[in-house]
Design a protein around this motif. Structure first.
Motif, mmCIF file in Angstrom:
data_model
loop_
_atom_site.group_PDB
_atom_site.id
_atom_site.type_symbol
_atom_site.label_atom_id
_atom_site.label_comp_id
_atom_site.label_asym_id
_atom_site.label_seq_id
_atom_site.Cartn_x
_atom_site.Cartn_y
_atom_site.Cartn_z
ATOM 1 N N TRP A 172 0.804 -1.350 -0.027
ATOM 2 C CA TRP A 172 -0.020 -0.002 0.048
ATOM 3 C C TRP A 172 0.750 1.205 -0.019
ATOM 4 O O TRP A 172 0.319 2.269 -0.460
ATOM 5 C CB TRP A 172 -0.948 -0.281 1.323
ATOM 6 C CG TRP A 172 -0.401 0.363 2.424
ATOM 7 C CD1 TRP A 172 -0.036 -0.831 3.273
ATOM 8 C CD2 TRP A 172 0.101 1.568 3.276
ATOM 9 N NE1 TRP A 172 0.638 -0.182 4.507
ATOM 10 C CE2 TRP A 172 0.705 0.972 4.545
ATOM 11 C CE3 TRP A 172 -0.242 2.705 2.967
ATOM 12 C CZ2 TRP A 172 0.788 1.897 5.618
ATOM 13 C CZ3 TRP A 172 0.224 3.652 3.943
ATOM 14 C CH2 TRP A 172 0.812 3.260 5.184
ATOM 15 N N THR A 173 2.052 1.334 0.496
ATOM 16 C CA THR A 173 2.854 2.441 0.538
ATOM 17 C C THR A 173 3.477 2.693 -0.746
ATOM 18 O O THR A 173 4.002 3.698 -0.848
ATOM 19 C CB THR A 173 4.142 2.091 1.321
ATOM 20 O OG1 THR A 173 4.641 0.812 1.373
ATOM 21 C CG2 THR A 173 3.661 1.977 2.971
ATOM 22 N N PHE A 197 -10.205 -0.133 10.150
ATOM 23 C CA PHE A 197 -10.263 0.301 9.003
ATOM 24 C C PHE A 197 -9.291 1.608 8.771
ATOM 25 O O PHE A 197 -9.329 2.455 9.911
ATOM 26 C CB PHE A 197 -11.729 0.972 8.485
ATOM 27 C CG PHE A 197 -11.495 1.335 7.099
ATOM 28 C CD1 PHE A 197 -11.658 0.687 5.933
ATOM 29 C CD2 PHE A 197 -11.269 2.890 6.831
ATOM 30 C CE1 PHE A 197 -11.430 1.329 4.915
ATOM 31 C CE2 PHE A 197 -11.547 3.570 5.651
ATOM 32 C CZ PHE A 197 -11.422 2.711 4.392
ATOM 33 N N ARG A 198 -8.648 1.635 7.919
ATOM 34 C CA ARG A 198 -7.830 2.836 7.613
ATOM 35 C C ARG A 198 -7.747 3.147 6.046
ATOM 36 O O ARG A 198 -8.005 2.419 4.992
ATOM 37 C CB ARG A 198 -6.171 2.399 8.008
ATOM 38 C CG ARG A 198 -5.978 2.547 9.326
ATOM 39 C CD ARG A 198 -4.754 1.631 9.737
ATOM 40 N NE ARG A 198 -4.921 0.255 9.362
ATOM 41 C CZ ARG A 198 -3.955 -0.616 9.550
ATOM 42 N NH1 ARG A 198 -2.563 -0.151 9.837
ATOM 43 N NH2 ARG A 198 -4.454 -1.916 9.486
ATOM 44 N N PRO A 199 -7.686 4.622 5.868
ATOM 45 C CA PRO A 199 -7.966 4.713 4.372
ATOM 46 C C PRO A 199 -7.193 4.361 3.175
ATOM 47 O O PRO A 199 -7.694 4.052 2.168
ATOM 48 C CB PRO A 199 -7.742 6.473 4.351
ATOM 49 C CG PRO A 199 -8.189 6.751 5.906
ATOM 50 C CD PRO A 199 -7.624 5.688 6.747
ATOM 51 N N ALA A 221 -17.003 6.634 7.884
ATOM 52 C CA ALA A 221 -16.551 7.967 8.048
ATOM 53 C C ALA A 221 -15.079 7.914 7.912
ATOM 54 O O ALA A 221 -14.404 9.004 7.361
ATOM 55 C CB ALA A 221 -16.465 8.139 9.707
ATOM 56 N N GLY A 222 -14.330 6.875 7.876
ATOM 57 C CA GLY A 222 -12.856 6.794 7.217
ATOM 58 C C GLY A 222 -12.874 6.745 5.954
ATOM 59 O O GLY A 222 -12.065 7.742 5.382
ATOM 60 N N VAL A 223 -13.837 6.279 5.144
ATOM 61 C CA VAL A 223 -13.923 6.325 3.791
ATOM 62 C C VAL A 223 -14.110 7.923 3.239
ATOM 63 O O VAL A 223 -13.310 8.368 2.351
ATOM 64 C CB VAL A 223 -14.800 5.478 3.049
ATOM 65 C CG1 VAL A 223 -14.690 5.375 1.505
ATOM 66 C CG2 VAL A 223 -14.613 3.745 3.349
ATOM 67 N N ARG A 224 -14.841 8.467 4.111
ATOM 68 C CA ARG A 224 -15.254 9.880 3.540
ATOM 69 C C ARG A 224 -14.145 10.781 3.783
ATOM 70 O O ARG A 224 -13.946 11.774 3.141
ATOM 71 C CB ARG A 224 -16.537 10.357 4.383
ATOM 72 C CG ARG A 224 -17.627 9.427 4.222
ATOM 73 C CD ARG A 224 -18.775 10.462 4.827
ATOM 74 N NE ARG A 224 -18.932 11.767 4.556
ATOM 75 C CZ ARG A 224 -19.608 12.612 5.096
ATOM 76 N NH1 ARG A 224 -20.169 12.544 6.250
ATOM 77 N NH2 ARG A 224 -19.836 14.103 4.455
#
Length: 305
Positions: free
Chosen positions: A16-17, A127-129, A51-54
């Motif tokens: 992901w990085t 969850f993380r974006p 909320a995280g996706v937003r």
């Protein structure tokens, strides 16, 4: 490992990085992105994920939760957090409704407009974006990439953190290695986090229930070749766990999905017998595990891509 799988693993695996959010947003251009959460009784977690996706702002054009018949406040919590919520039964009502995850992922195609769909399970507790940006990166960077599968560490009991869950290691991986060795390089074939182009998804059948991820992976590879698929390491993921009996039913459904693609003319026994103790007696419990695939969405009257 099969030599084709080993070569694919080396070339088509990233982390992901490798896909910083600002670079992914710059690559997005006019591509429309839909994030979809299939949800069944996920009141404790769905709001935080929405909320995280937003926080990704203009990278995500629409955020959809498809409720699979929850009896808790999943729909209310998701809507309050900023998602557009659809109930499974209200989507394409002429097709009827079936239980299971595959149904809501299939129906999501009919209520989204994105060129790319990103599926995220609604039971994640961390969850993380970057779960979204990591999956989008390979698709936005390479038009030939049609599907991106996630993998992650899943610390659980005695299962290796770098491997999959119990159903993956005890059922899905052995079956895929035996019947489809070219797919042996896919670290977590059952991962609920993946992204794909609409132009792919609308042409594929969707297997019922928990067989959906396996079926989409096999059918994408068969129809478009191994390089149409990529995978991304998202780090670590945690979520709620099911009991062993539930995992057995999941494994049986996956077996049905794989058999339908290996020997479509040979049907397996359609139920799974398990046993429960009631007071002093042990009694059998029968669960249907053989359900027909939903046909490619492109063939459904009323669907508009």
């Amino acid at each position: 490992m099969h030599h084709t799988a080993a070569d694919w693993f080396t070339r088509r695996t990233t982390r992901w990085t490798d896909w910083p959010a600002e670079e992914v947003l710059a690559a997005k251009g006019d591509t429309r992105v839909s994030v979809v959460l299939p949800a069944l009784d996920e009141e404790p977690t769905v709001g935080e994920i929405v909320a995280g996706v937003r926080t990704l702002g203009p990278l995500v054009d629409e955020l959809i939760v498809v409720d699979s018949g929850s009896v808790d406040r999943t729909a209310e919590v998701a809507a309050a957090a900023g998602a557009t919520v659809h109930h499974r039964d209200d989507i394409l009502p002429a097709t009827g409704s079936r239980p299971g995850k595959g149904e809501v992922l299939w129906k999501a195609l009919a209520v989204t407009k994105g060129d790319i769909l990103v599926y995220v399970d609604a039971d994640l507790t961390d969850f993380r974006p970057h779960f979204v940006t990591g999956l989008l990166g390979p698709l936005l960077a390479d038009p030939a990439t049609l599907m991106v599968k996630a993998f992650y560490d899943r610390p659980l009991l005695d299962v290796s953190a770098a491997g999959g869950g119990r159903v993956t290691e005890l059922a899905a991986r052995p079956l895929l290695n035996a019947y489809f060795p070219e797919l042996a390089g896919v670290v977590q074939p059952l991962a609920g986090e993946y992204a794909a182009r609409r132009t792919l998804l609308e042409t594929l059948p969707f297997a019922a229930g928990y067989g959906v991820e396996t079926g989409l992976l096999i059918d994408a590879w068969r129809g478009h070749g191994l390089d149409a698929v990529a995978q991304v390491d998202l780090g670590q993921r945690t979520h709620g766990h099911q009991d062993t009996a539930a995992l057995g039913r999941m494994a049986a459904t996956i077996l049905q999905t794989i058999n339908a693609r290996v020997e479509p003319r040979h049907s397996l026994w359609p139920t799974l017998t398990q046993f429960e103790r009631h007071d002093s007696a042990v009694v059998p419990r029968e669960t249907p595990v053989a359900h027909p695939d939903r046909p490619p969405m492109r063939t459904i009257p009323g669907y508009s891509s």
